[in-house]
Motif scaffolding. Structure first.
Motif, PDB file in Angstrom:
ATOM      1  N   THR A   1     -20.525  39.538  99.634  1.00  0.00           N
ATOM      2  CA  THR A   1     -20.632  39.538  98.711  1.00  0.00           C
ATOM      3  C   THR A   1     -19.068  40.247  98.688  1.00  0.00           C
TER       4      THR A   1
ATOM      5  N   LEU B   1     -13.394  26.693  93.764  1.00  0.00           N
ATOM      6  CA  LEU B   1     -12.826  27.844  92.753  1.00  0.00           C
ATOM      7  C   LEU B   1     -12.068  26.936  92.194  1.00  0.00           C
TER       8      LEU B   1
ATOM      9  N   MET C   1     -17.446  28.801  99.657  1.00  0.00           N
ATOM     10  CA  MET C   1     -16.458  29.917  98.772  1.00  0.00           C
ATOM     11  C   MET C   1     -17.160  30.074  97.193  1.00  0.00           C
ATOM     12  N   SER C   2     -18.193  31.358  97.051  1.00  0.00           N
ATOM     13  CA  SER C   2     -18.780  30.842  95.844  1.00  0.00           C
ATOM     14  C   SER C   2     -18.434  32.012  94.425  1.00  0.00           C
ATOM     15  N   HIS C   3     -17.955  31.967  92.689  1.00  0.00           N
ATOM     16  CA  HIS C   3     -17.981  33.129  92.057  1.00  0.00           C
ATOM     17  C   HIS C   3     -18.747  32.917  91.047  1.00  0.00           C
TER      18      HIS C   3
ATOM     19  N   LEU D   1      -9.244  36.903  93.438  1.00  0.00           N
ATOM     20  CA  LEU D   1      -8.522  35.715  94.252  1.00  0.00           C
ATOM     21  C   LEU D   1      -6.962  35.739  94.638  1.00  0.00           C
TER      22      LEU D   1
ATOM     23  N   TYR E   1     -17.495  37.362  93.971  1.00  0.00           N
ATOM     24  CA  TYR E   1     -17.517  36.790  95.056  1.00  0.00           C
ATOM     25  C   TYR E   1     -19.067  36.777  96.352  1.00  0.00           C
ATOM     26  N   THR E   2     -19.067  35.900  96.143  1.00  0.00           N
ATOM     27  CA  THR E   2     -19.964  35.073  98.039  1.00  0.00           C
ATOM     28  C   THR E   2     -18.722  34.425  98.925  1.00  0.00           C
TER      29      THR E   2
ATOM     30  N   VAL F   1     -10.951  38.521  97.285  1.00  0.00           N
ATOM     31  CA  VAL F   1     -10.539  37.803  98.206  1.00  0.00           C
ATOM     32  C   VAL F   1      -9.607  37.170  98.320  1.00  0.00           C
TER      33      VAL F   1
END
Length: 370
Positions: A198, A217, A176-178, A343, A185-186, A202
């Motif tokens: 996206t 993260l 995951m990325s932010h 998150l 979030y991806t 999450v």
């Protein structure tokens, strides 16, 4: 910025499904991502299927509160949705004088936690309730029960889908990325359903994989390092008729609740789990471990016949360490903890996670912004 989905729940175990159902019923757009071919095939399918009363957990802990709240909610849910279950009760038995003192401590802890129906029994009363039992005393917990976990998960999935939630299986999340600027979030899925999705919210309910997914993260935050600890529990089934009508538990041991007997809704008896530290997920049961089971069980059931136990299945408790120290409670991380909007991480959701699933879902719902 538009997103593919408002909320993504990672993990379709009983807790993930309960959260998805709760959020969908509240009007959220929810997608559940599950790496396996079916929902609930790992931790949720490999436990004792017990509805716990809330007896053992430290006062003020999440486990104590959510178990008691979840127990009551789960019994109501089972009645309202025709989920097969039985409030059969259990006995926690002492087989030594030192354990008798522990029973009193356990009772006091249970009362503090709101388990008001627990009762201390003399040996004669306990053994009259269960004639094949041998003990010096016992605690009776009438609010303990058993449940059809698969039926519960199927119902929760149906509830979620009724309000528009969707489940995607064969969809393991690798990372995951932010994006701080947009707050998006991806979530990157690999395998046959490889895709990047996206979302603004999450809920990381990935069980054994939750720590690894969250770590990148959280690396830039001040959060303590949370790492998984794998503790395997093996089960053996009993050939022949179950000797007891209630669940029978010894006084708890380090790392678990001891080798106890549970009876499923079909009347089959099984013993377990024991505690076996492991370094990787491995669900095979070594038949040789039965020697320890015979010894443990005969402390309270001397009549256990030779050669009557056969390997059944194993589960792995998703325990955690925080900065290298074992953490014994549930951990529900919200933006208030780590500073990342949208998150929510669920770490260390071992027993009584099944019992607490609906209460955990309520907590997650309360942590979501309006």
């Amino acid at each position: 910025m538009d997103t593919d989905c408002e909320c993504i729940v990672i993990g379709a175990g009983v807790v993930g499904l309960a959260i998805a159902a709760k959020l969908a019923a509240a009007g959220r757009d929810v997608l559940v991502l599950e790496g396996e071919a079916h929902f609930g095939t790992i931790t949720s399918a490999r436990n004792s299927e017990v509805i716990h009363a809330g007896i053992y957990y430290p006062a003020g802990s999440l486990k104590a509160r959510l178990c008691v709240e979840g127990r009551d909610a789960l019994y109501r849910y089972c009645a309202d949705h025709q989920i097969e279950h039985a409030q059969c009760g259990k006995l926690i038995v002492a087989t030594s004088t030192s354990q008798l003192e522990q029973l009193e401590s356990i009772q006091q802890r249970a009362l503090v936690n709101g388990v008001s129906d627990i009762r201390l029994l003399a040996a004669e009363e306990a053994m009259s309730m269960e004639p094949q039992l041998k003990c010096l005393g016992a605690l009776h917990s009438p609010s303990t029960g058993i449940i059809d976990t698969h039926g519960l998960m199927l119902s929760l999935l149906g509830e979620g889908e009724r309000f528009g939630a969707a489940l995607a299986t064969h969809s393991p999340v690798a990372s995951m990325s932010h994006d701080v600027a947009s707050g998006v979030y991806t979530v990157n899925v690999v395998g046959e359903n490889a895709m990047s999705l996206t979302t603004r919210h999450v809920i990381n309910a990935a069980g054994h994989g939750a720590c690894a997914l969250a770590a990148p993260l959280l690396a830039s935050t001040s959060q303590a390092k949370v790492t998984p600890v794998l503790s395997k529990g093996n089960y053996f089934r009993l050939s022949g008729k179950a000797p007891f009508s209630r669940l029978i538990y010894p006084v708890p041991e380090q790392g678990g609740l001891g080798v106890h007997i549970t009876i499923d809704l079909g009347g089959q008896a099984r013993f377990g789990p024991d505690v076996e530290p492991v370094n990787e997920e491995n669900y095979s049961v070594d038949p040789a471990r039965s020697a320890g089971f015979y010894a443990a069980v005969r402390e309270y059931w001397p009549g256990l016949p030779d050669d009557s136990l056969a390997p059944d299945y194993a589960g792995i408790r998703p325990k955690i360490e925080v900065d290298g120290e074992l953490y014994t409670d549930f951990m529900i991380q919200s933006p208030a903890d780590h500073g990342m909007p949208g998150l929510i991480n669920l770490f260390g959701v071992e027993s009584p996670g099944l019992t607490a699933c609906l209460a955990i879902a309520d907590d997650v719902h309360r942590l979501m912004p309006d």
